[in-house]
Design a protein around this motif. Structure first.
Motif, PDB file in Angstrom:
ATOM      1  N   ASP A   1     -15.743   2.961 -24.018  1.00  0.00           N
ATOM      2  CA  ASP A   1     -15.620   1.554 -23.629  1.00  0.00           C
ATOM      3  C   ASP A   1     -14.583   1.380 -22.517  1.00  0.00           C
ATOM      4  N   ALA A   2     -13.451   2.096 -22.633  1.00  0.00           N
ATOM      5  CA  ALA A   2     -12.401   1.963 -21.626  1.00  0.00           C
ATOM      6  C   ALA A   2     -12.866   2.475 -20.270  1.00  0.00           C
ATOM      7  N   ALA A   3     -13.576   3.607 -20.263  1.00  0.00           N
ATOM      8  CA  ALA A   3     -14.082   4.162 -19.010  1.00  0.00           C
ATOM      9  C   ALA A   3     -15.105   3.228 -18.377  1.00  0.00           C
TER      10      ALA A   3
ATOM     11  N   LEU B   1     -12.394   3.118  -3.888  1.00  0.00           N
ATOM     12  CA  LEU B   1     -12.159   2.830  -5.305  1.00  0.00           C
ATOM     13  C   LEU B   1     -10.761   2.253  -5.498  1.00  0.00           C
ATOM     14  N   GLY B   2     -10.635   1.352  -6.450  1.00  0.00           N
ATOM     15  CA  GLY B   2      -9.378   0.635  -6.623  1.00  0.00           C
ATOM     16  C   GLY B   2      -8.285   1.457  -7.278  1.00  0.00           C
ATOM     17  N   GLU B   3      -7.090   0.873  -7.234  1.00  0.00           N
ATOM     18  CA  GLU B   3      -5.894   1.531  -7.766  1.00  0.00           C
ATOM     19  C   GLU B   3      -6.043   1.882  -9.244  1.00  0.00           C
ATOM     20  N   HIS B   4      -6.552   0.930 -10.035  1.00  0.00           N
ATOM     21  CA  HIS B   4      -6.665   1.170 -11.474  1.00  0.00           C
ATOM     22  C   HIS B   4      -7.668   2.281 -11.762  1.00  0.00           C
ATOM     23  N   PHE B   5      -8.772   2.304 -11.035  1.00  0.00           N
ATOM     24  CA  PHE B   5      -9.774   3.365 -11.197  1.00  0.00           C
ATOM     25  C   PHE B   5      -9.152   4.731 -10.941  1.00  0.00           C
ATOM     26  N   VAL B   6      -8.433   4.843  -9.826  1.00  0.00           N
ATOM     27  CA  VAL B   6      -7.837   6.134  -9.438  1.00  0.00           C
ATOM     28  C   VAL B   6      -6.836   6.608 -10.490  1.00  0.00           C
ATOM     29  N   GLU B   7      -6.028   5.696 -10.992  1.00  0.00           N
ATOM     30  CA  GLU B   7      -5.037   6.072 -11.997  1.00  0.00           C
ATOM     31  C   GLU B   7      -5.699   6.428 -13.327  1.00  0.00           C
ATOM     32  N   PHE B   8      -6.687   5.617 -13.745  1.00  0.00           N
ATOM     33  CA  PHE B   8      -7.352   5.851 -15.032  1.00  0.00           C
ATOM     34  C   PHE B   8      -8.072   7.195 -15.052  1.00  0.00           C
ATOM     35  N   PHE B   9      -8.727   7.539 -13.938  1.00  0.00           N
ATOM     36  CA  PHE B   9      -9.511   8.770 -13.877  1.00  0.00           C
ATOM     37  C   PHE B   9      -8.777   9.901 -13.148  1.00  0.00           C
ATOM     38  N   ALA B  10      -7.455   9.822 -13.081  1.00  0.00           N
ATOM     39  CA  ALA B  10      -6.683  10.900 -12.451  1.00  0.00           C
ATOM     40  C   ALA B  10      -6.977  12.233 -13.125  1.00  0.00           C
ATOM     41  N   PHE B  11      -7.147  12.190 -14.442  1.00  0.00           N
ATOM     42  CA  PHE B  11      -7.582  13.384 -15.182  1.00  0.00           C
ATOM     43  C   PHE B  11      -8.646  12.957 -16.180  1.00  0.00           C
ATOM     44  N   VAL B  12      -9.728  13.729 -16.233  1.00  0.00           N
ATOM     45  CA  VAL B  12     -10.840  13.451 -17.143  1.00  0.00           C
ATOM     46  C   VAL B  12     -11.017  14.645 -18.070  1.00  0.00           C
ATOM     47  N   GLY B  13     -11.105  14.366 -19.363  1.00  0.00           N
ATOM     48  CA  GLY B  13     -11.310  15.433 -20.338  1.00  0.00           C
ATOM     49  C   GLY B  13     -12.768  15.848 -20.433  1.00  0.00           C
TER      50      GLY B  13
ATOM     51  N   ILE C   1     -14.788   1.398 -14.660  1.00  0.00           N
ATOM     52  CA  ILE C   1     -15.769   1.638 -13.599  1.00  0.00           C
ATOM     53  C   ILE C   1     -16.389   0.321 -13.132  1.00  0.00           C
ATOM     54  N   LEU C   2     -16.761  -0.529 -14.078  1.00  0.00           N
ATOM     55  CA  LEU C   2     -17.346  -1.816 -13.711  1.00  0.00           C
ATOM     56  C   LEU C   2     -16.348  -2.677 -12.942  1.00  0.00           C
ATOM     57  N   ALA C   3     -15.081  -2.643 -13.358  1.00  0.00           N
ATOM     58  CA  ALA C   3     -14.055  -3.421 -12.671  1.00  0.00           C
ATOM     59  C   ALA C   3     -13.849  -2.952 -11.243  1.00  0.00           C
ATOM     60  N   ALA C   4     -14.166  -1.685 -10.970  1.00  0.00           N
ATOM     61  CA  ALA C   4     -14.032  -1.139  -9.613  1.00  0.00           C
ATOM     62  C   ALA C   4     -15.219  -1.515  -8.724  1.00  0.00           C
ATOM     63  N   GLY C   5     -16.229  -2.171  -9.308  1.00  0.00           N
ATOM     64  CA  GLY C   5     -17.392  -2.572  -8.531  1.00  0.00           C
ATOM     65  C   GLY C   5     -18.515  -1.572  -8.529  1.00  0.00           C
ATOM     66  N   SER C   6     -18.471  -0.594  -9.443  1.00  0.00           N
ATOM     67  CA  SER C   6     -19.523   0.417  -9.525  1.00  0.00           C
ATOM     68  C   SER C   6     -20.468   0.084 -10.676  1.00  0.00           C
ATOM     69  N   ARG C   7     -21.777   0.070 -10.388  1.00  0.00           N
ATOM     70  CA  ARG C   7     -22.778  -0.171 -11.427  1.00  0.00           C
ATOM     71  C   ARG C   7     -23.666   1.039 -11.663  1.00  0.00           C
ATOM     72  N   ALA C   8     -23.519   2.075 -10.830  1.00  0.00           N
ATOM     73  CA  ALA C   8     -24.314   3.294 -10.996  1.00  0.00           C
ATOM     74  C   ALA C   8     -23.582   4.440 -10.304  1.00  0.00           C
ATOM     75  N   CYS C   9     -23.913   5.671 -10.684  1.00  0.00           N
ATOM     76  CA  CYS C   9     -23.251   6.805 -10.028  1.00  0.00           C
ATOM     77  C   CYS C   9     -24.089   8.071 -10.140  1.00  0.00           C
ATOM     78  N   HIS C  10     -23.845   8.956  -9.186  1.00  0.00           N
ATOM     79  CA  HIS C  10     -24.421  10.307  -9.187  1.00  0.00           C
ATOM     80  C   HIS C  10     -23.261  11.290  -9.202  1.00  0.00           C
TER      81      HIS C  10
ATOM     82  N   ALA D   1       0.829  -1.206   0.000  1.00  0.00           N
ATOM     83  CA  ALA D   1       0.000   0.000   0.000  1.00  0.00           C
ATOM     84  C   ALA D   1       0.860   1.251   0.000  1.00  0.00           C
ATOM     85  N   ARG D   2       1.960   1.210   0.784  1.00  0.00           N
ATOM     86  CA  ARG D   2       2.848   2.378   0.822  1.00  0.00           C
ATOM     87  C   ARG D   2       3.514   2.609  -0.533  1.00  0.00           C
ATOM     88  N   LEU D   3       3.958   1.528  -1.168  1.00  0.00           N
ATOM     89  CA  LEU D   3       4.611   1.660  -2.472  1.00  0.00           C
ATOM     90  C   LEU D   3       3.635   2.157  -3.529  1.00  0.00           C
ATOM     91  N   ARG D   4       2.398   1.686  -3.472  1.00  0.00           N
ATOM     92  CA  ARG D   4       1.386   2.163  -4.428  1.00  0.00           C
ATOM     93  C   ARG D   4       1.124   3.654  -4.251  1.00  0.00           C
TER      94      ARG D   4
END
Length: 298
Positions: free
Chosen positions: A202-204, A161-173, A208-217, A23-26
């Motif tokens: 498709d990538a987004a 939210l998981g590591e991949h989610f945080v990295e993927f959505f670090a910046f959103v256009g 999101i689905l891989a992070a366990g999210s099926r809906a959002c506000h 966790a510290r290294l991540r």
């Protein structure tokens, strides 16, 4: 027995220690990636300051940025962005913003902050995330801040939210996500089922689905001028229906209150940091003139 730890206990401690180290290294990797993304902007600001105050090198310009950043508790990237996009001070004015009117900070009672004038920006963003998750009944969410230099949203806080989610959505256009749509429309946006909503690339969607999210506000943080200055999003484990009107009202009110505070913080605390930076820069410029004159006379 015989003073020798049982294998299971020893293994448990080892596994626990390894997990903490991972966790510290991540976290370190996330910080390094954030620094890499911020480097061009900070370098741009360094160049501006070096030219403006006739500083000897980029390191001196960085020292100016860091000093004001730490003194006013403003993130280095936020201060660098302000340097880049704010009109330069009038030469040879002592003040960068003469005649500036200071206004009282907006209330933050919707997120439980009692003293908005002393509130830390990071704490306010954490508070709006907590309040949004409480209203929507979930434990997954994130907060983004509008990045005008890059025309998008940059993640500042997250939980659940998981590591991949945080990295993927670090910046959103400006396209391809529900938060981008909510920012563009400056309106609360609900995705009832991530798997079926066409707003996502498709990538987004996959991330999101891989992070366990099926809906959002997604709730815009809106300034008094109606501009979107940030976004708070709540993620849910299952597809959802429309919000109850009372929930929607509470979320919109919270988004407007925090948005007004963020705009106040930018035109007050961030400008205070710029003013301090300008004073320090002028001081070094004057010292350089004095040194030059002394060498010439000798």
């Amino acid at each position: 027995m015989n003073g020798v730890p049982e294998a299971g206990h020893r293994g448990g401690r080892d596994v626990g220690g390894a997990g903490e180290e991972v966790a510290r290294l991540r976290e370190e990797v996330r910080d390094l990636r954030a620094q890499v993304r911020s480097r061009p902007l900070i370098s741009h600001a360094q160049g501006i300051l070096q030219e403006r105050y006739r500083l000897p090198d980029a390191e001196s310009a960085f020292a100016l940025l860091r000093q004001s950043s730490q003194r006013f508790n403003v993130k280095l990237r936020v201060l660098a962005e302000a340097v880049v996009r704010t009109q330069r001070p009038d030469d040879p004015g002592e003040l960068w913003f003469p005649g500036r009117v200071r206004r009282k900070p907006p209330l933050l009672d919707a997120v439980g902050v009692d003293d908005p004038g002393r509130a830390n920006r990071g704490a306010v963003l954490g508070a709006v995330l907590s309040q949004t998750l409480a209203i929507t009944g979930t434990d997954m969410g994130n907060v983004q801040i509008a990045d005008r230099a890059a025309n998008g949203l940059r993640m500042e806080h997250h939980t659940g939210l998981g590591e991949h989610f945080v990295e993927f959505f670090a910046f959103v256009g400006e396209d391809g996500t529900s938060c981008a749509k909510a920012a563009r429309d400056v309106a609360l946006t609900t995705v009832h089922d991530v798997a079926a909503d066409p707003v996502f690339t498709d990538a987004a969607r996959h991330t999101i689905l891989a992070a366990g999210s099926r809906a959002c506000h997604s709730v815009p943080l809106v300034s008094e001028t109606g501009a979107c200055v940030g976004m708070v999003s709540a993620h849910l484990e299952r597809p959802t229906q429309d919000l109850h009107p009372a929930q929607e009202k509470a979320l919109v009110a919270t988004g407007h209150q925090v948005g007004r505070w963020l705009a106040w913080h930018e035109r007050t605390v961030v400008l205070d940091a710029l003013e301090h930076l300008h004073a320090q820069g002028r001081s070094r410029d004057t010292d350089a003139d004095t040194d030059t004159g002394t060498r010439t006379d000798s």
